[in-house]
Motif scaffolding. Structure first.
Motif, short mmCIF file in Angstrom:
data_model
loop_
_atom_site.label_atom_id
_atom_site.label_comp_id
_atom_site.label_asym_id
_atom_site.label_seq_id
_atom_site.Cartn_x
_atom_site.Cartn_y
_atom_site.Cartn_z
N PRO A 1 9.69 21.51 16.10
CA PRO A 1 10.03 20.95 14.63
C PRO A 1 8.90 19.60 14.79
O PRO A 1 8.69 19.00 16.20
N SER A 2 8.48 19.57 13.75
CA SER A 2 7.22 18.81 13.86
C SER A 2 7.93 17.33 13.96
O SER A 2 8.75 16.97 12.87
N GLY A 3 7.20 16.10 14.50
CA GLY A 3 7.97 15.09 13.96
C GLY A 3 6.81 13.79 15.24
O GLY A 3 6.71 14.28 16.38
N GLN A 4 6.26 12.55 14.78
CA GLN A 4 6.06 12.06 15.34
C GLN A 4 6.37 10.32 15.53
O GLN A 4 6.60 10.38 14.26
N LEU A 5 5.98 9.62 16.20
CA LEU A 5 6.46 7.89 15.60
C LEU A 5 5.16 7.24 14.60
O LEU A 5 4.47 7.64 15.07
N ARG A 6 5.87 6.64 13.92
CA ARG A 6 4.95 6.00 13.20
C ARG A 6 4.50 4.74 13.78
O ARG A 6 5.05 3.47 13.87
N PHE A 7 3.49 5.34 14.94
CA PHE A 7 3.46 3.46 16.00
C PHE A 7 2.68 2.79 15.60
O PHE A 7 2.67 1.78 15.63
N ALA A 8 2.28 2.51 14.28
CA ALA A 8 1.36 1.67 13.21
C ALA A 8 2.60 0.27 13.03
O ALA A 8 1.61 -0.60 13.03
N ASN A 9 3.24 0.76 13.06
CA ASN A 9 4.88 0.31 12.43
C ASN A 9 5.47 -0.37 12.94
O ASN A 9 5.61 0.07 14.56
N GLU A 10 5.48 -2.10 13.07
CA GLU A 10 6.02 -3.16 14.32
C GLU A 10 7.28 -2.90 15.09
O GLU A 10 7.75 -2.84 16.22
N THR A 11 8.03 -1.77 13.30
CA THR A 11 9.39 -1.83 13.50
C THR A 11 9.42 -0.90 15.48
O THR A 11 10.26 -0.78 16.09
N THR A 12 8.91 0.19 14.64
CA THR A 12 8.59 1.45 15.87
C THR A 12 7.71 1.16 16.82
O THR A 12 8.80 1.55 17.87
#
Lengths: 575, 575
Positions: B312-323
Motif C-alpha cells: 500500500p502507498s503511504g509516506q511520512l508527512r515529514f514537513a510537519n514538525e509534529t511528524t
C-alpha cells in the motif's frame, strides 16, 4: 464436448460468486450468500454397500481436514466480517455420499484411478443447502466421489473456533476438461524420501492432479529395486538408503491410488542410462566419456539445444541383440511393479554421434546392413512390443517422433518437452499428446546453471516459469479441431539437477496448481477474462489453496505480501 | 593492507590443498595429508580465567557439531578412500583455546560483535598437528576465538562411525577482508517466526557473517513491539501472534550476539511507512491511495525504476514538525532496543509527487518558505541527530545521497541497492559503502512478478542471481584506491514479497554463503583463478558447506545432481 457452453456458464457464475475459493474451479458452480456452520457432530455418510476401504479412508481424511484446516478467510479480519452471518447460520450435520445407480459394481478409488486414461470417470455433483438439511455428493464412480470430497473440504473456513462455509447454498456439477493432469518428479539427479513423495501426492490430490509421472532413474542414479535386476540399484544408487525398495514402490502406488492418482513410471531409454554401466558396462557406450559431450558446450550453454548431454555420459548399445533383450527384460520387470496402463520408455536426448566411435555398434550395423535409425526402430519395437503385450500403452518424449524414424503404435502417448512450439508437429503425426513443455511447465528453470566452472551461471531454460505463464497456456494453440482431440492434458515437471527435498515444496507449490486448474477447468483464453477466468480472478483463489496447503503441512511459497493476500485485488495493477 | 600478498599466498596454498573444504577460505592455510581421528574423550579447553558464558556455549556447540555433523566426505564412497589413513591416524584429544596476552579484558563474544565496525577484531590462528598433540586456537578477542571454533568444526568428517580430519597437519591464520558481512531479511511483507530467524542466525554464523540487517517493518506490516508505540504493532501487525515482542527482540539480539552477529535494525523512513497510518493517519500522506502509484505502471513493470511504489502507498508527512517529532521519538525508542552502533533509517523510494497533492504539506512549505528537499533535509538532520546523540551511526539507502539534497554526517553508511553501477557515485561523495546491489545480491529476484493482474508475471530484477554471480562480484570495480577504502563489505538480501518461512532456507542457502566468502576471503578477481579462487575451485567447498548446513538442520538447496557433488570437477564444462 460441450466445453464452450460450460465455460460460458462458468464465466457468468464466477462473476456472481467472487468469494468461492475452490481450486480447480468447478465446471458449473452456483453459490449463495448464507453462512452454514459445520455441526459439532457433523459426519460424512457413505450411502452404499461395500464401500471400498480407500473411499472410507478418504471420508475420514476429509472429516479431519474440515476440523483441522483452521483456515481463516483471506480477508482483513480473517473472517470477522462473517461473524453476523455465522450467528444467523444453520448447522450442517451430514454430507450424504451416493454412488449413482449407473455404477454397476463398487470399485475402489485406486482401481478407478488406474483405469485406462480414456475410460476414467471423475465427474461428480455436490449440493450444500443452507437450511441445515444434509449436503449431498453423488457420482458414477468412487473416483468421482473422491474428487467431490476434495471440493467439499475447500468450502469451509474457521473463525473464532467455528467451522463454516460462507457462501451457501452451493451447487456444483464438475468434471475435468482433460483426462491427464500430472506432475513429474525426477528422483535420480537427487533423491527424495518416500515421505517427500507421499506429501507431494497428498498436495497433488487436493488440486485433483491424477497422474504422478515418476522419472525414477537417470544417468546419475538408479534408486529403485527391480526384482531380477538388484545389481542396478546396488551399484547405481547414491547410497544404500537412497533406494526405493519394492515395498516402498508398492506403498507409493497404493498411497497414490487411494488419492485418485495413477503412477506412471519412466525408465528412460536408450539415452540417460549411464548408471546401468556401473553394473552392466557391456550394455553402455560412451560410458563416463570425458568431455561428457562432444558438442561445443560453451556455445550450447548459452543457446541450449537437445544435443547437450549432461554428465555422466552413457547410452544403451541398442543395436546389440543382448542389450535389446536386457532392456526388454528390465522394462518388463519394472512394468510388472506398476499397475498403470501407461509406461514411459523415455527416448529423449539420444546422441547418435556416440555410436560413431563404438566399434561393436559399427560392426553390428555393418554385418546386419542396418542404419543406426533402423536399429533404434527395431529396439523400440521390441521393447514397446513387450510392454504392449503386458497391456501397457507406451509413453515417449517428443524426439521419438520428431527426430527419429521409429515405428510406434498409433496409441503411443507423446510428451512434448523441448518447446510448446513442437506440439503442432507431433499432432500432425497423429499421436496423443501430454503438454510438458519446458517453456511453460518446467518448475526448475530460472535458477541459474548448475554446470560447474561456469562463471555466468546461466540456465538453458531461463526464465523462471511463473504460475501466470502456465495458467494462461493455450493447450490447443495452432491445432485443428481434430488435432485438439489428441491433447490428453498436461503437467508441471520438477527436474532435480538443482532440486532436492529441501526445495520440493516451495518449487512446486502452489505453482503446479496452475496447470492442475488449467487442465481440469479448461483454458483461460490466454490471460484474458474471455471465459471468466484470468490471472487476476485466479489469484485470490490460488492464495486460498496455497494457505490451505500450508495449514496441511506443505511449504507452499507466498505469492505476494500477506497484505495483498488479505485484500483481493488491492495489489492488482489496475487497482 | 597487505591483502595482495596474502591473496597470492592463499592462491599458492589452495593449489596444494585441494581437499580442505573450509568456507569461507582462510587467508592463510596449509594442510597436510595425514588423517587425524577425534578421540572419544576429545574436549575443547578454554585456557583463560573468567571465560564469558557465550564463549563457553560456543565451545559446547562446537563439540556438539563435531559429534553430530555426521558429514561423509563428498567423494564416491563418502570417505571409504580414507579408511587406510584413518587406521594409521593419531587421536586428537584436545583443542586448547587461548586468548592472547594482547587482550586486556575478557569481553563476551556478543559485546565484541557489537563493537563499532571499525574496531572489531575477528582474527585468529589455528593449528591442528597430526601427531596427536593438542590443537591450538588463539586470538586477541573472544570474537576471533569464536570464528576459529567455526573453522575448526569444518575440518572434520565422519566415516564408519569415526570422526576425523583428513588433511592434517593444518595451520591457519585468518582474518576478514572486510569488516561488514551481512544478511538482510525483510520481515514486513511476510512474517518469519523467531525460530526462523534464529535458525538463519545459526547458518550465518557458520560462514562468519557478522551482521543481521533486520528490515523489520515496512508499509505492509509493523511486526515489532516498540515501548511507547504499542499501537503501531497492535494495529499494524498482520495478526496478534505475528509480532516480535520486546522480549523476542532481546532474545534475537542475544542469540545473534552469542554467534558473533550484530543486529542492525532498519526503520525505513520517510517512505515505506504506510502502516503507521493504521494508528497515526495524521502522519501519513497518500495513505492507501488508489491506484497505488501515480506513475505508469505498465511501463514500469517492464522497465522498473525506483519510482515504482508497491502497495500500500503511504509516506511520512515529514514537513510537519509534529511528524518529525513523532518519528524522532519512534526511532529513538527503537534505537534503545538495539545495542548495535549502526541504525538504518532507510530512505529509499521516496515519491515526491505524493506531497504535491497534500494540502497540509504545501501549506507548511509555503509558510516556511522551504522546498520539499529542504524539509526532507531538516527531517533527516533531526532524526539522525537524535540517533547520533545516542551513539548510533546512521545507515541509509543510496537515494539519500544520490537523489536527494540531504545533509548527512560524513560517517553515515550508505547501502547501494538499485544497481552496483551506483557505487562509484556514492564513493565520489565520500561515504562509506555496504554492497547490497539488486543486480548481484538480491536473493528474491527472478521468481516472476508478484503484482496481481499481470499475465506476463515479469520480475523487475530478473534474472535469478546465481551464487556464481555474487561470488565473482568485484567490490572495488571502478574505484580509486582511496575510494576502495570506503567499502565496508556487503550482504545478500531477502525481500519478502514472494518469500516466507517456507522458502527462507532454500532461497538463502547456500547462495548467501557466496557473499560471506567474498567479503571474508576477499574478491576472486572476477571469476578468473587469478588469486586462486574461482567458481570452479569454490564449488566443491560450497557443496561441502551446504551439505554440512543440511546436516545441521538448514534446508539448503542442491546446487547440482549428487553425482556431481560426489565427484569434484566431473561436471565442470572443462571436465
Amino acid at each position: 464436448m460441450g466445453r464452450s457452453l460450460t465455460t460460458l456458464l462458468t464465466a457468468l457464475l464466477v462473476a456472481c460468486t467472487p468469494t468461492a475459493a475452490l481450486w480447480p474451479l468447478p465446471q458449473s458452480l452456483t453459490t449463495g450468500t448464507d453462512a452454514l456452520v459445520l455441526s459439532k457432530n457433523f459426519n460424512i455418510r457413505l450411502s452404499m454397500h461395500n464401500a471400498p476401504k480407500d473411499l472410507q479412508d478418504a471420508v475420514s481424511r476429509t472429516e479431519y481436514y474440515l476440523r483441522h484446516d483452521n483456515l481463516g478467510r483471506l480477508l482483513v479480519g480473517r473472517g470477522s466480517s462473517d461473524a453476523g452471518a455465522i450467528k444467523a447460520a444453520k448447522q450442517l450435520s451430514a454430507l450424504t455420499v451416493t454412488l449413482e445407480s449407473g455404477a454397476t459394481t463398487v470399485r475402489s478409488v485406486a482401481q478407478e484411478a488406474m483405469d485406462d486414461i480414456d475410460s476414467r470417470d471423475e465427474k461428480y455433483a455436490l449440493t450444500v443447502p443452507s437450511d441445515g438439511t444434509p449436503a449431498t455428493l453423488s457420482a458414477n464412480s468412487t473416483l468421482g466421489l473422491f474428487r467431490g470430497l476434495t471440493t467439499f473440504s475447500q468450502l469451509f473456513y474457521e473463525y473464532d473456533g467455528v467451522i463454516y462455509a460462507p457462501d451457501t447454498p452451493v451447487q456444483i456439477e464438475d468434471w475435468p476438461a482433460y483426462p491427464y493432469r500430472g506432475f513429474m518428479l525426477d528422483t535420480a539427479r537427487n533423491y527424495y524420501s518416500v515421505a517427500d513423495i507421499k506429501r507431494t501426492l497428498d498436495a497433488m490430490s487436493w488440486v485433483k492432479i491424477n497422474t504422478f509421472h515418476w522419472h525414477v532413474v537417470d544417468s546419475q542414479s538408479f534408486p529403485i529395486e527391480v526384482p531380477g535386476f538388484m545389481e542396478l540399484s546396488q551399484k547405481g544408487a547414491y547410497a544404500p538408503d537412497f533406494v526405493y525398495t519394492t515395498s516402498d514402490v508398492q506403498d507409493i502406488i497404493s498411497y497414490a491410488g487411494e488419492r485418485g492418482i495413477d503412477v506412471v513410471v519412466e525408465i528412460d531409454t536408450p539415452g540417460h542410462t549411464a548408471v546401468i554401466g556401473e553394473s552392466h558396462p557391456e550394455h553402455i557406450v560412451c560410458f563416463h566419456a570425458s568431455p561428457w559431450s562432444n558438442t561445443n558446450l560453451t556455445i550450447l550453454l548459452i543457446s541450449y539445444s537437445c544435443n547437450l548431454t549432461e554428465p555422466p555420459s552413457g547410452q544403451l548399445r541398442f543395436a546389440n541383440e543382448t542389450t535389446v533383450s536386457f532392456t526388454t527384460s528390465l522394462l518388463s520387470a519394472v512394468a510388472k511393479m506398476f499397475p498403470s496402463k501407461l509406461f514411459s520408455t523415455g527416448g529423449d536426448e539420444l546422441h547418435a554421434s556416440c555410436y560413431d566411435d563404438d566399434a561393436e555398434t559399427q560392426a553390428i550395423l555393418s554385418s546386419t546392413g542396418q542404419t543406426l535409425e533402423q536399429a533404434l526402430s527395431s529396439f523400440t519395437q521390441t521393447t514397446h512390443g513387450a510392454l504392449e503385450k503386458m497391456g501397457k500403452t507406451p509413453v515417449v518424449w517428443e524426439e521419438m517422433v520428431l527426430d527419429h524414424n521409429v515405428t510406434l503404435s498409433n496409441n503411443t502417448v507423446v510428451m512434448v518437452w523441448i518447446s510448446s512450439k513442437n506440439v503442432e508437429a507431433v499432432a500432425e503425426k497423429g499421436f496423443r499428446i501430454v503438454h510438458a513443455a519446458s517453456d511453460y511447465f518446467y518448475l526448475d528453470c530460472g535458477a541459474g546453471g548448475w554446470v560447474g566452472d561456469n562463471p555466468l551461471g546461466n540456465s538453458w531454460c531461463e526464465p523462471f516459469k511463473t504460475w501466470q505463464k502456465s495458467y494462461t497456456f493455450n493447450p490447443t494453440a495452432n491445432l485443428t479441431d481434430a488435432q485438439s482431440q489428441l491433447i490428453l492434458g498436461g503437467q508441471h515437471l520438477l527436474w532435480s539437477e538443482q532440486s532436492s527435498p529441501h526445495n520440493l515444496d516451495p518449487a512446486t507449490w502452489p505453482r503446479a496448481a496452475s496447470s492442475a486448474e488449467l487442465f481440469w477447468s479448461g483454458p483461460t483464453g490466454n490471460g484474458t477474462a474471455a471465459n471468466g477466468r484470468s490471472v487476476d480472478t485466479a489469484l485470490p483463489r490460488l492464495h486460498d489453496i496455497a494457505f490451505r496447503m500450508t495449514n496441511r503441512g506443505i511449504a507452499a511459497i507466498a505469492l505476494q505480501p500477506m497484505w495483498c493476500a488479505l485484500r483481493p485485488g488491492a495489489c492488482d495493477l489496475t487497482a
